[in-house]
Design a protein around this motif. Structure first.
Motif: not given
Lengths: 453, 627
Positions: A275-276, A278-279, B591-592, B594-596, B598-599
């Protein structure tokens, strides 16, 4: 054992002979020496018969020798594929080979002391390598971060070793197996054994950058010079997983006890890594997260330990071959694209498609990382997932989903490479080493049986 | 001799011309392609006496193995496939020769010949295969070649659509054939002709099994042999070069359906209901196509509808259980229809790509050879006494008479229509006055020898084709030659026909008088009165209905194509765009996002990293120690 000595000697040799010489002078000799070490490991000849080493400290089985050969081969590949620095002194090459010495030790360890020694010998040069671009503030930051977090994890690892010693009265892994099976027989585990094992695992999981002990990886991977990053992403993973597998095998009688924990860690790594990934806007950082995700996939191998029908070590070996070759290639492409365009984000790939041989090689490398059939990455993933499915279908389900996600970010590189062809005039650069990487990927992909011991 | 050589030669021609044809001189390409079809013809001829003793079976090898089902790659040359092989390679050779002149100026010359050879190869597999799998292989292969050759001039989008139409229509039929094959596998456990047919002959299965397999196979035949409701592709297939129309869409490929039914004679004899279906479909097709043919003005379209009509006649024969009569008509039809198509090609060639018969007329003076041969073809197809078509059609009519009077009546009517549309076209083309203002009559020329030679050979065959199977009232033998030849292959054989000699002569009289009426009427109308077919805008009522082919294309369009297209648009707009795409987009966005989120943890703050690591380790310890 002979390979270990050769690598070590080569490290010292390069370090001293390279003083005041440009690095390029020592580049190919280092590659040749490492290849030699790899070949020696592969052939299994013992050049140092006069040296007797206790079996309980370090010993190399035929499988271990394959891992050593892989380490030496990838080390040689990393050195060969990246351009030598123009500045004086070959200290970086020497440090890499020193670190490799530690990795080779880690592969052969039979004893917690040797394991600790291996990890430290491997890690300390890495801290230096991370900061080897002295003028670059990010490189310095990476070195400090890696060092601080690494020191912390080593402390945890040592604490775990101490607990294990306290619980079992031995440092030899084989003896620990006896104790573990004894405890497993009665179904009760003393807290000290449990605590020791958990802490030891945390120390090792940190090295292979599994979630939630992965935080160092993206920052360090991005800040370090790309060659050091490639080295870390491949050599440390190979050695780390080899050690992890060995510890797991030693505590195999307790497999029921840790299986769910391993699966959860694997799932976490796969989710977070993908997931990470991906961004991310920087390909290098994207690859850092991808390596976390790959660590997650490889953790699934630990589930196979103790299952007689699977050969966990050869499955891991194939996966590592695929992963490390493709990773090295990917980092090399990123380095090349960065140098060409001076950019750090994905736009560095712009217009790459007009250079035909470059784009073909790059596509193969990224396809392999994504695990597309006929590439090595697919073979590795296939054997791994197919075997792990019968043990833990849920984890494999997540792994498949993760693979799906990963395609999105690997293919992003293609999007930039093919989308804009006007922006740059790529200088045609042909590197036979990168060509070799592609050929190797396809070869492993088409005939994986040749590479599975 | 190895049967594989028969297949290998055309395949070799396809490979050589396909790969290197562009570099080779045109003559070499054409001569190579022609000779690689001619040699198998000669080889097949030499095998005649051997086949007469027993069928030749090649050394099989495993083609597919799935579970218990073992499908072999196996060839078999028996009496039936020998006839088919001779027709395919014999007429194929003539048409190859003809094409060398006809296609001489075409840029895709080598491509054309490699496709033709590929077609011959696939057609031979279809008829030589010793199991249904091989038949299916060839069936699909000829479908592909047909597609490629109809759309040979693909720069014209209409031709491309015609090719697509043929392909899609055939696919519908193929589905039926495939389902039939699946049922055969399910009930008989094999696809090998010998095994399947001997199993069927035991009559150990319930009736519905035979009926449904027979119907499904017939659905396949409907597609390939252009029967109602799947016939509409064949007239459009005339978009291809004329030699292709002659070879594929008249003489060989479209008769594959007839071959399939004749081959499965056991099955169809045991499934009378399916045979009735064949009879009525054939009858309806024959009439419908003949009616449409009355008002077509494109020389090739008339011939195309005539082909559909004649195929219908063959299926009528099959429906009556007259397998050898169907084969007889198949053979004679191959002769005269190939002749007619090639003749029309010669006309088109001489008129510089003019196909409208309203713009022709009086061509007999400019193209004497074409005229004579075309006349022979027309006489043969309309049933002029003692020409090939007369005998073959007559035998079918005899069988229909035995079946029921009204089927006979309608068949005779259809045969009469054949004479009408054929003579209409013939007189409009070759008699009367020349009517084309854009192309001077002086420029109309006879075709080169390479084109007229095949015409003459085919004309000879059309004249004498009746010899294949002379009726017993002429030979005074017990049964006809072709029927006798095919007899050993059949388990049940042809339906028996018993009529009084007087009835037989009466039937002959009816046939001859129908021919005479058609001939005299058309001659009166188009030669004596000198009338010309009306222009499109002058048509009214029934003529318009016929000229527009009963609006069947439009009917299919609004019944199937439009609703399917609407469904497609709907699935695209609603199901795909708003449903699946929106869903996947949403997944991607989540997903994107969520990823952000998480980031944010990855802030570069090393204390935070350490805290999380230690907490995680503590959590793990806690779980492992206390849980």
């Amino acid at each position: 054992m002979s390979a270990l000595l050769i690598v070590f000697a080569a490290a010292i040799l390069v370090l001293f002979l390279g003083i005041n010489k440009p690095e390029s002078a020592m580049k190919w000799p280092s590659v040749i020496l490492l290849m030699l070490a790899g070949l020696v490991a592969l052939s299994g000849v013992d050049l140092a018969t006069w040296l007797t080493v206790p079996e309980s400290m370090i010993s190399y089985s035929s499988m271990d020798r394959l891992f050593v050969a892989l380490l030496c081969g990838i080390g040689a590949l990393v050195i060969a594929v990246f351009d030598a620095l123009s500045s004086k002194g070959s200290d970086r090459l020497g440090l890499m080979m020193l670190s490799l010495t530690g990795a080779v030790m880690l592969v052969g360890q039979e004893n917690l002391v040797m394991m600790f020694l291996g990890i430290e010998v491997m890690s300390i040069p890495l801290y230096v390598l991370a900061g080897s671009d002295k003028q670059n503030i990010f490189s310095n930051e990476a070195a400090i971060k890696y060092f601080l977090l690494g020191a912390f994890s080593t402390a945890i690892l040592l604490l775990g070793s101490a607990f294990l010693y306290g619980a079992t009265g031995t440092l030899v892994l084989q003896s620990m197996t006896h104790k573990a099976s004894m405890y497993a027989h009665f179904g009760v585990y003393p807290p000290m054994l449990v605590a020791g094992l958990v802490l030891l695992a945390v120390g090792l999981l940190f090295k292979v950058s599994a979630v939630p002990f992965h935080f160092w990886a993206p920052d360090v991977y991005e800040g370090s010079p790309t060659r050091s990053t490639a080295f870390m992403a491949t050599i440390v993973k190979i050695a780390g997983f080899s050690a992890l597998l060995r510890v797991t095998m030693a505590f195999e009688p307790m497999s029921l006890w840790y299986q769910n924990a391993v699966a959860i860690l694997a799932i976490l790594s796969i989710i977070v890594g993908n997931m990470m990934g991906l961004v991310q806007s920087s390909p290098k950082r994207m690859l850092a997260y991808s390596s976390i995700a790959h660590a997650g996939y490889m953790l699934l191998v630990l589930l196979l330990v103790g299952q007689a029908q699977f050969e966990a070590d050869s499955i891991l070996y194939l996966y590592l071959v695929a992963y490390s070759i493709a990773s090295t290639g990917a980092f090399a492409w990123i380095e090349w694209a960065t140098q060409r365009s001076g950019k750090m984000d994905f736009t560095m790939f712009n217009g790459l498609s007009s250079n035909r041989w470059a784009i073909v090689n790059m596509v193969i490398v990224f396809l392999s990382l994504a695990g597309i059939p006929l590439t090595a990455g697919f073979a590795g993933k296939y054997y791994l997932f197919a075997s792990a499915f019968s043990i833990h279908p849920l984890a494999v389900g997540f792994a498949l989903l993760g693979t799906l996600l990963s395609i999105a970010y690997y293919f992003r590189a293609f999007r930039f490479a093919f989308a804009d062809t006007q922006e740059s005039t790529p200088n045609a650069k042909f590197s036979w080493v990168l060509m070799l990487v592609s050929v190797a990927i396809l070869l492993v992909g088409c005939a994986p049986m040749w590479f599975m011991p | 001799m190895n049967l594989y050589i028969l297949l290998a030669l055309p395949l070799l021609g396809f490979t050589i011309n396909g790969l290197f044809g562009k570099q080779l001189p045109k003559f070499v390409v054409g001569a190579l392609a022609s000779s690689l079809v001619f040699i198998p013809f000669v080889l097949a001829l030499t095998l005649w006496s051997e086949v007469k003793e027993a069928a030749i079976v090649s050394q099989p090898f495993t083609f597919l193995q799935v579970g218990d089902l073992n499908i072999e790659f196996k060839l078999m040359l028996d009496r039936l496939s020998l006839i088919m092989t001779l027709i395919i390679t014999g007429i194929g050779t003539l048409i190859h020769l003809y094409s060398m002149a006809y296609m001489a100026d075409d840029a895709g010359y080598y491509k054309f010949f490699s496709y033709l050879n590929l077609f011959i190869f696939n057609m031979l597999i279809l008829v030589l295969g010793a199991n249904f799998m091989m038949l299916f292989f060839g069936w699909e292969g000829v479908g592909l070649c047909s597609y490629l050759l109809i759309g040979f001039w693909y720069h014209n989008p209409d031709f491309g659509y015609a090719a697509r139409k043929a392909f899609v229509m055939n696919r519908i039929g193929d589905l039926g054939l495939l389902l039939g094959l699946f049922m055969i596998i399910q009930h008989f456990g094999s696809l090998d002709y010998q095994v399947v047919f001997s199993e069927i002959a035991k009559v150990s299965h319930p009736q519905w099994v035979y009926t449904s397999i027979a119907v499904l196979l017939f659905v396949g035949a409907m597609g390939k042999s252009a029967q109602i409701p799947l016939y509409t592709w064949l007239p459009d297939a005339m978009a291809g070069p004329t030699p292709v129309s002659a070879l594929i869409h008249a003489a060989t490929m479209v008769t594959a359906g007839v071959y399939l039914v004749v081959r499965s004679e056991v099955l169809y004899t045991l499934a009378p209901m399916a045979r009735d279906l064949i009879l009525y479909v054939g009858l309806a097709t024959s009439l419908l196509a003949a009616f449409i043919g009355l008002k077509q003005n494109d020389i090739k379209k008339v011939l195309a509808y005539s082909t559909v009509s004649q195929l219908g006649l063959m299926f009528i024969a099959l429906g009556c259980g007259a397998y050898s009569a169907a084969m007889f008509h198949l053979a004679t039809h191959a002769f005269f229809k190939a002749l007619l198509f090639l003749g029309s090609g010669s006309v088109i060639h001489g008129m510089h790509h003019e196909q409208d018969i309203r713009k022709m007329g009086g061509l007999r003076k400019a193209m004497p050879l074409t005229y004579v041969t075309f006349l022979i073809g027309t006489l043969a197809i309309s049933g002029f006494p003692f020409l090939s078509g007369f005998f073959s059609k007559d035998e079918i009519l005899l069988h229909t008479f035995h079946h029921s009077p009204w089927v006979y009546g309608l068949s005779v009517f259809s045969a009469g229509l054949t004479g009408i549309y054929m003579f209409r076209m013939f007189f409009l083309t070759f008699h009367g006055t020349y009517r084309n203002d854009h192309y001077a009559f002086e420029k109309v020329h006879e075709s080169p020898i390479l084109m007229t030679l095949p015409l003459m050979v085919l004309a000879a065959l059309s004249l004498s084709g009746g010899l294949l199977n002379l009726p017993h009232y002429l030979t005074h033998s017990h049964s006809e030659a072709l029927a006798h030849w095919l007899e050993p292959l059949f388990v049940f054989g042809d339906a028996a026909v018993h009529v009084e000699p007087s009835t037989e002569w009466a039937l002959l009289g009816v046939a001859v008088s129908v021919f005479v009426i058609a001939f005299v009427w058309m001659r009166q109308k188009y030669v004596v009165q000198g009338r010309v077919a009306e222009n499109d805008d002058q048509m009214s009522g029934s003529a318009k209905l016929l000229a527009h082919k009963f609006y069947v294309d439009e009917l299919y369009d609004s019944l199937f194509a439009k609703p399917l297209q609407a469904l497609g648009t709907w699935t695209y707009r609603v199901l795909d765009r708003k449903g699946f795409v929106a869903f996947t987009d949403l997944m991607g966005k989540v997903t994107h996002w969520k990823g952000q989120t998480l980031a944010r943890i990855q802030s570069g703050n090393i204390e935070l990293y350490l805290i999380i690591m230690v907490l995680a380790a503590a959590l793990m310890l806690g779980i492992e120690l206390f849980a």
